[in-house]
Design a protein around this motif. Structure first.
Motif, mmCIF file in Angstrom:
data_model
loop_
_atom_site.group_PDB
_atom_site.id
_atom_site.type_symbol
_atom_site.label_atom_id
_atom_site.label_comp_id
_atom_site.label_asym_id
_atom_site.label_seq_id
_atom_site.Cartn_x
_atom_site.Cartn_y
_atom_site.Cartn_z
ATOM 1 N N ASN A 93 50.482 23.263 99.532
ATOM 2 C CA ASN A 93 51.061 22.985 100.832
ATOM 3 C C ASN A 93 51.304 21.476 100.918
ATOM 4 O O ASN A 93 51.423 20.803 99.896
ATOM 5 N N HIS A 94 51.378 20.940 102.143
ATOM 6 C CA HIS A 94 51.572 19.500 102.334
ATOM 7 C C HIS A 94 50.449 18.936 103.203
ATOM 8 O O HIS A 94 50.679 18.056 104.031
ATOM 9 N N LEU B 180 42.108 23.879 96.753
ATOM 10 C CA LEU B 180 42.800 22.925 97.627
ATOM 11 C C LEU B 180 43.848 22.146 96.840
ATOM 12 O O LEU B 180 44.350 21.126 97.311
ATOM 13 N N SER B 181 44.194 22.617 95.669
ATOM 14 C CA SER B 181 45.047 21.868 94.758
ATOM 15 C C SER B 181 46.464 21.698 95.307
ATOM 16 O O SER B 181 46.935 22.469 96.144
ATOM 17 N N TYR B 182 47.106 20.655 94.815
ATOM 18 C CA TYR B 182 48.502 20.355 95.106
ATOM 19 C C TYR B 182 48.798 20.247 96.595
ATOM 20 O O TYR B 182 49.617 20.954 97.161
ATOM 21 N N ASN B 183 48.063 19.343 97.212
ATOM 22 C CA ASN B 183 48.329 18.892 98.568
ATOM 23 C C ASN B 183 48.388 17.360 98.522
ATOM 24 O O ASN B 183 48.687 16.783 97.474
ATOM 25 N N HIS B 184 48.101 16.715 99.636
ATOM 26 C CA HIS B 184 48.077 15.248 99.674
ATOM 27 C C HIS B 184 46.750 14.779 100.270
ATOM 28 O O HIS B 184 46.705 13.860 101.076
ATOM 29 N N LEU B 185 45.680 15.428 99.846
ATOM 30 C CA LEU B 185 44.361 15.125 100.393
ATOM 31 C C LEU B 185 43.808 13.839 99.783
ATOM 32 O O LEU B 185 44.164 13.455 98.669
ATOM 33 N N GLY C 243 46.052 17.653 91.649
ATOM 34 C CA GLY C 243 47.259 17.426 92.424
ATOM 35 C C GLY C 243 47.014 16.683 93.728
ATOM 36 O O GLY C 243 47.925 16.570 94.549
ATOM 37 N N ASN C 244 45.780 16.206 93.938
ATOM 38 C CA ASN C 244 45.434 15.369 95.091
ATOM 39 C C ASN C 244 44.902 14.040 94.563
ATOM 40 O O ASN C 244 43.704 13.872 94.364
ATOM 41 N N VAL D 206 35.754 15.169 90.278
ATOM 42 C CA VAL D 206 36.766 14.270 89.723
ATOM 43 C C VAL D 206 36.090 12.996 89.241
ATOM 44 O O VAL D 206 34.960 12.690 89.609
ATOM 45 N N SER D 207 36.781 12.240 88.425
ATOM 46 C CA SER D 207 36.123 11.151 87.696
ATOM 47 C C SER D 207 35.869 9.914 88.543
ATOM 48 O O SER D 207 35.013 9.102 88.201
#
Length: 361
Positions: free
Chosen positions: A215-216, A236-241, A261-262, A270-271
């Motif tokens: 989503n966005h 929650l992948s591929y948003n703009h979080l 994707g965020n 995440v690293s």
């Protein structure tokens, strides 16, 4: 009649007083519209019209069916916004609604969610069963067998679900969705939703699968999500979080693909470090810089005091530290050892000079 080769339109001749309780036409080649005569089937509990070629708008009039628990119209050509009726008691018993893989548009239907009374309360008398890829319900009928008379009942096992994925919905996620506390599966992925994730979704204490991907959506992941102890699947992948990923409980079990994707997200898994970890990282860096500075100062003093092999030892220490990055305490032991060697040699040299002077006298 599921998974046959039925084609054409669904008959429109469902009559008043029909005792039909389950209609499953999933996986055929049916076309046309959903017949409004289905409203005559007041006993209908399960309606599965998924995976056909139906071309219609949302059948809001099905909300008048007092016993409807399962509504699946996934994989069709349904389209347009979801509008609800002014009738107060709409879809009172609905526990599974699957509208995925269609072309519904407009905002998510807040007015529909506020009608879903059965999803707003947790009914402990219902035994929810897990389902497979497309198995949402199971009908069982107890029968008389082997001469034993058993109570003939119809048990409907349900897994409370809302699936609105793969449509064209837009706008914000309604806060009222957090009131649907009986939900176990919520999937609103692959739409055009925007804005923040409402913190009210942290009230879905029974949810086991939550998919808001593609989503966005913007902003941070609500900290309230850390209290979702039943959550087994999170996407929650591929948003703009952005911001810190909540930690603790189930969040320790999710992998990178839950967040990919965020680019603005930080923290486990995440690293990029986050929160206290980030501060600690800074402190460690400062400590390392101070230690390295102290080491270089010590080394310069040792190098100035030494000569010959002492200089070689000093240079070796620098090379060792630069190439291996070993801890500062190890280097200090070496420096102290070098200092002792140098002091021992100086003491020996002084002793030799004193002996020569005595011999000359």
């Amino acid at each position: 009649m599921r998974h046959n080769n039925l084609s054409g339109n669904i008959p429109t001749t469902f009559s008043n007083g029909s005792s039909l309780s389950s209609l499953n036409l999933h996986g055929n080649k049916l076309e046309g519209k959903i017949p409004q005569s289905l409203t005559n089937c007041k006993q209908l509990e399960v309606l599965d019209l998924g995976d056909n070629h139906l071309n219609d708008t949302f059948p809001v009039w099905l909300g008048t069916l007092p016993k409807l628990k399962v509504l699946s119209v996934r994989f069709n050509k349904l389209h347009g916004p979801i509008r609800t009726s002014r009738i107060e008691n709409m879809f009172p018993e609905l526990r599974i609604i699957d509208l995925s893989y269609n072309a519904f548009s407009g905002n998510l239907p807040s007015s529909l969610f506020q009608h879903l009374k059965a999803m707003r309360t947790i009914d402990l008398s219902l035994e929810a069963s897990r389902y497979g890829a497309d198995r949402y319900y199971q009908d069982s009928i107890a029968v008389v067998s082997k001469g034993y008379e058993r109570e003939v009942v119809r048990i409907l096992f349900l897994y409370t679900t809302i699936d609105l994925s793969k449509n064209k919905f837009e706008g914000h996620i309604p806060t009222i969705m957090g009131d649907l506390i009986a939900l176990r599966v919520l999937n609103i992925s692959h739409n055009g939703l925007e804005g923040h994730i409402p913190s009210s979704l942290g009230s879905l204490s029974l949810v086991e699968s939550l998919d808001l991907s593609s989503n966005h959506l913007v902003g941070e992941i609500p900290a309230q999500f850390a209290s979702l102890t039943s959550l087994a699947v999170l996407n929650l992948s591929y948003n703009h979080l952005e911001g810190c990923i909540p930690h603790g409980n189930q969040f320790q079990t999710f992998e990178n693909n839950s967040y990919e994707g965020n680019d603005g997200l930080r923290g486990f898994p995440v690293s990029i470090s986050c929160g206290n970890d980030h501060v600690s990282g800074k402190n460690y860096a400062v400590d390392d810089e101070e230690s390295n500075s102290e080491f270089l100062s010590d080394f310069r003093k040792a190098a100035l005091m030494g000569y010959g092999s002492g200089l070689c030892i000093g240079i070796s220490i620098v090379y060792f530290m630069m190439s291996t990055g070993k801890p500062i305490w190890f280097a200090r032991i070496i420096v102290e050892l070098e200092h002792k060697i140098m002091m021992g040699r100086r003491k020996k040299q002084r002793s030799q000079r004193n002996n020569r002077r005595r011999n000359n006298h």
